[in-house]
Write a protein that holds these residues in place. Structure first.
Motif, PDB file in Angstrom:
ATOM      1  N   ILE B 583      39.211 -51.627  12.467  1.00 29.96           N
ATOM      2  CA  ILE B 583      40.055 -50.589  13.080  1.00 29.96           C
ATOM      3  C   ILE B 583      40.843 -49.872  11.985  1.00 29.96           C
ATOM      4  N   ALA B 585      39.909 -49.484   8.966  1.00 27.30           N
ATOM      5  CA  ALA B 585      38.967 -48.613   8.249  1.00 27.30           C
ATOM      6  C   ALA B 585      38.705 -47.338   9.046  1.00 27.30           C
ATOM      7  N   VAL B 586      38.600 -47.468  10.373  1.00 24.44           N
ATOM      8  CA  VAL B 586      38.416 -46.277  11.212  1.00 24.44           C
ATOM      9  C   VAL B 586      39.587 -45.320  11.013  1.00 24.44           C
ATOM     10  N   THR B 589      39.389 -43.678   7.620  1.00 27.04           N
ATOM     11  CA  THR B 589      38.325 -42.679   7.541  1.00 27.04           C
ATOM     12  C   THR B 589      38.738 -41.395   8.253  1.00 27.04           C
ATOM     13  N   LEU B 593      39.367 -37.328   6.494  1.00 21.50           N
ATOM     14  CA  LEU B 593      38.183 -36.493   6.752  1.00 21.50           C
ATOM     15  C   LEU B 593      38.291 -35.148   6.037  1.00 21.50           C
TER      16      LEU B 593
END
Lengths: 167, 660
Positions: B583, B585-586, B589, B593
């Motif tokens: 989570i 890492a999500v 990321t 973006l």
């Protein structure tokens, strides 16, 4: 193989991998949504009578929500490996493997989410009559969660090992 | 360290000293009183049950309490005071308390005044409601110039009434004119449902006119006991409502003058409560004509101090006895400061019985480590510990809530510790952030802060095996406690064969599977076989039939599935830890973006902030639930009986004031 690779979708395994990611989110999320909804309905009844129990009810309602998160997790791990958020496009075989890897959390997430919701909803009754026994209500619901955790584990272990599969 | 040893204390004193001694016992707060009438002894005992109407006295005090409580409620309504989340009483010096106790007469006057204000306010409220509904019923008639009491003149009848809004007015007027000429009808007002009508007719035509009106759904309206026109009545009602408002404001002002008395009322409330509690205890005592008898549980180590303090208060006889073997007694736990928070976990399950071992000191380290592993992030741990730490500092929570918060605080530290071991700082931000900022700058991508041991997301199998070994160790400790308890209870045979043999099986099988040999011998196989043999030969011992003995022995091997399930259950240590990391890492990321820049830096901060709070909240809940579960289901099931009753000493418990 040629029959498959003629199709645009199956030129490599990306579509299959993303299908797996989508299924994981879809089914596990559905399970959680249903489970959380079931607890919410029961909790709504109790909070009408006794608004002070809101916090305890919310705790129980959060429990069946984890399957949806596990589904998203699985989808994310797939995406980081197949060229969407990192990694590179998988081969066709690898694509099938990703699809396979998504299935445990997808299906167990669906059914355990609903079952955990039911178990947690009866826990609302425990809160109503014996609020000091909240932890026991939580444990009953957490017993169901075990299987979602195990499914997540299987899914993640499969998916993390797919890049080692050649072919 | 353990369950506190309890002694049964019996106290016999003069009846004349009863109040004084009971007050002293309450102040010491060391004894849980056993109700005298709970013992079986038939008529003899019944005669000695304390009869002094103590229950009635307690009930009277409680009704006084509820009066004071209602007065406090009135004050609270007008002058609300914010109470902190974990409220444990305002602190007050003894002198101040005593001064207030001496002023109770005036405090009671305040209570009386507040009670009067409250009942006056209630009366005003109901009158206001009455006036308002009168206003509502008069409003449609406001334009009527006739006094309401006038229903006739010398030659006519006057009728007020309503017809449904749908009725055709012209038709009604025409019909009336035909049946009773020279009648008068007028529409005073109308709303969505009704038309309000006044009709006047000559006395001889009253019957016919009424029939026509009835055909059109006319319903008569009468105002009894009202004199004068509707308008003048409405004016009166409005004046009365204004008066009520004024009066209410006056009452509120009067209550305002009493607001500073609030603390005194609270003292009075607590004072009454203490006295009521004492009377409830008196009701539990035994008495003869000249003496009383108190029986209760007292922590053994407090016995000398208790005896000294009580006998210095008044002459009395005290005897203490140890509980009989296996006798249940109330449970008080005593543990080192670091272990105490974890008592909450055991309390939520069930307190140990008098025969149990207090599991807390053995359970606490595992809980601490499990909790941290299931989140396993340095930054999250620090944030969690800081947030909980601030809450503890600010609210000073007590009781179970305090224990749980302290436990979460320690859990945060454990989380930070495991975060360093696994190299997780806001997930993978130490590698994501430099790569994002230095993106396209060439050079090798940053790898972030290296883990002290290894990164479970890179090597999940290693973590899985570690989790299970750690879990097996946890189970072994639980089984060890069971063995100890069996030895303690003089059952060495059961200890060795029911529990010990499983140690051999569980240690032996993995060694065999891994093919480990010592001096060329498959030591694992031998160990496991020895365990199996012990089980097969002993587990059927309760059966008489030798064939059944063997069958039951073999069947007992099926228990391996239970142990296998238990050990696999610890894989959640890996799974939940991975979940936190992924989570995170999500979040990272999503936050990175866009290409770096001013706006994307703000986006980055917002996403990371919200994501982190969400991730900590959801995973701290998960870690709390699953760490508890591992204790309850896997650990406690090996040895724990539970079912103890908490030690509830007779002590001063107050709602508002804490005397310091």
């Amino acid at each position: 193989m040629s029959v498959f690779s003629d199709s645009i979708f199956l030129a490599n395994g990306t579509f299959l991998a993303l299908l797996g990611a989508a299924i994981a989110v879809l089914l596990a999320g559905t399970g959680s949504a249903k489970g959380v909804g079931i607890v919410g309905e029961a909790a709504g009844g109790l909070v009408t009578e006794d608004p002070n129990k809101f916090g305890q009810c919310l705790l129980l309602q959060a429990l069946p929500g984890t399957q949806g998160i596990y589904g998203l997790l699985t989808a994310f791990v797939i995406m980081t490996q197949v060229g969407v958020l990192g990694g590179s496009a998988p081969t066709l075989i690898q694509g099938f493997c990703y699809l396979a890897g998504s299935l445990p959390i997808a299906f167990v997430g669906l059914f355990s989410g609903v079952s955990q919701g039911k178990a947690a909803a009866t826990g609302i009754g425990i809160i109503a009559k014996r609020p000091e026994e909240l932890s026991k209500a939580i444990v009953f619901a957490a017993m169901v969660e075990t299987y979602a955790v195990l499914a997540l584990l299987a899914s993640i272990l499969i998916i993390l090992n797919v890049p080692n599969i050649t072919g | 360290m353990s369950i506190v040893k309890m002694s049964k204390v019996s106290l016999v004193g003069h009846l004349a000293d009863r109040e004084r001694l009971i007050a002293r016992v309450m102040k010491l707060g060391l004894v849980e009183v056993i109700a005298f009438d709970s013992r079986n002894g038939g008529e003899e005992v019944k005669k000695l049950v304390s009869p002094d109407n103590a229950d009635e006295k307690a009930a009277r005090l409680e009704s006084d309490m509820s009066r004071v409580g209602a007065a406090l409620g009135t004050l609270e309504r007008f002058f609300p005071e914010k109470t902190p989340m974990f409220f444990s009483g305002k602190e007050m010096k003894v002198d101040q308390y005593k001064t207030i106790v001496n002023e109770f007469e005036t405090v009671w006057e305040s209570v009386g005044a507040l009670t009067d204000i409250e009942s006056r306010l209630a009366a005003l409220q109901s009158e206001e409601n009455r006036q308002n509904s009168l206003l509502a019923s008069l409003t449609p008639w406001q334009a009527l110039p006739l006094p309401l009491e006038q229903t006739e003149t010398r030659t006519t009848r006057i009728q007020l009434g309503v017809v449904p809004a749908g009725v055709a007015q012209e038709a009604l007027i025409a019909a009336l004119a035909e049946a009773a000429p020279e009648s008068f009808i007028e529409n005073v007002s109308a709303d969505a449902e009704l038309c309000y009508i006044v009709a006047v007719c000559h006395r001889p035509q009253e019957e016919t006119a009424s029939q026509v009106l009835k055909q059109y759904g006319f319903a008569r309206v009468q105002f009894k006991e009202l004199l004068g026109t509707p308008d003048s009545n409405m004016r009166l009602a409005n004046e009365r409502i204004a008066e009520i408002k004024r009066e209410r404001a006056e009452l509120e002002q009067k209550a305002g003058l009493l607001a500073p008395q609030k603390i005194k009322l609270q003292v009075l409330y607590d004072y009454l409560e203490i006295r009521a509690e004492r009377q409830k205890i008196v009701a539990k005592l035994g008495r003869s004509d000249s003496a009383f008898y108190l029986e209760g549980w007292l922590p053994t180590k407090a016995v000398p101090g208790f005896c000294a303090k009580i006998t210095s208060e008044a002459d009395c006889y005290i005897e203490t006895t140890e509980p009989e073997k296996g006798e249940d007694h109330p449970i008080l736990l005593e543990n080192p400061k670091l272990v105490r928070p974890f008592e909450a976990v055991t309390q939520m399950y069930s307190l140990p019985s008098a025969r149990d071992i207090d599991p807390n000191i053995l359970m606490a380290p595992f809980y601490f480590l499990f909790f941290g592993m299931m989140i396993g992030d340095f930054a999250y741990g620090i944030l969690l510990a800081a947030a909980i730490g601030i809450m503890i500092k600010k609210f000073k929570p007590r009781g179970t809530a305090g224990k749980i918060l302290n436990m979460l605080f320690l859990g945060g530290l454990s989380t930070a510790l495991w975060g360093m071991i696994f190299g997780s700082y806001f997930g993978n931000i130490t590698s994501v952030l430099p790569n994002w900022l230095g993106g396209g700058g060439g050079g090798a991508p940053a790898t972030g802060i290296a883990p002290l041991w290894f990164d479970p997301s890179k090597d999940p199998m290693k973590m899985l095996i570690f989790s299970m070994i750690f879990g097996t160790f946890h189970l072994f400790v639980g089984m060890g406690i069971k063995m100890y308890m069996l030895f303690r209870d003089g059952k060495p045979f059961e200890a060795i064969f029911d529990v010990g043999s499983w140690y051999l099986v569980i240690v032996g099988l993995p060694l065999f599977a891994l093919g480990i040999t010592v001096a060329g011998l498959p030591i694992g196989l031998y160990t496991a076989l020895l365990g199996v043999a012990m089980l097969v030969l002993t587990q059927g011992r309760s059966s008489k039939n030798p064939f059944m003995k063997l069958m039951n022995g073999i069947m007992s091997l099926y228990g391996i599935t239970g142990y296998l399930g238990d050990i696999l259950s610890y894989s959640r240590l890996l799974a939940l830890g991975l979940a936190t990391g992924v989570i995170a890492a999500v979040i990272n990321t999503l936050a990175t973006l866009n290409a770096p820049g001013f706006i994307s830096a703000i986006v980055f901060l917002v996403i990371v902030a919200f994501g982190t709070v969400f991730n900590i909240a959801i995973n701290a809940l998960g870690a709390f639930v699953h760490s508890s579960r591992l204790q309850y289901v896997e650990f406690f099931s090996k040895f724990y009986e539970g079912g103890g009753e908490a030690f509830q000493p007779f002590e001063i418990k107050t709602k508002y004031i804490k005397i310091i």
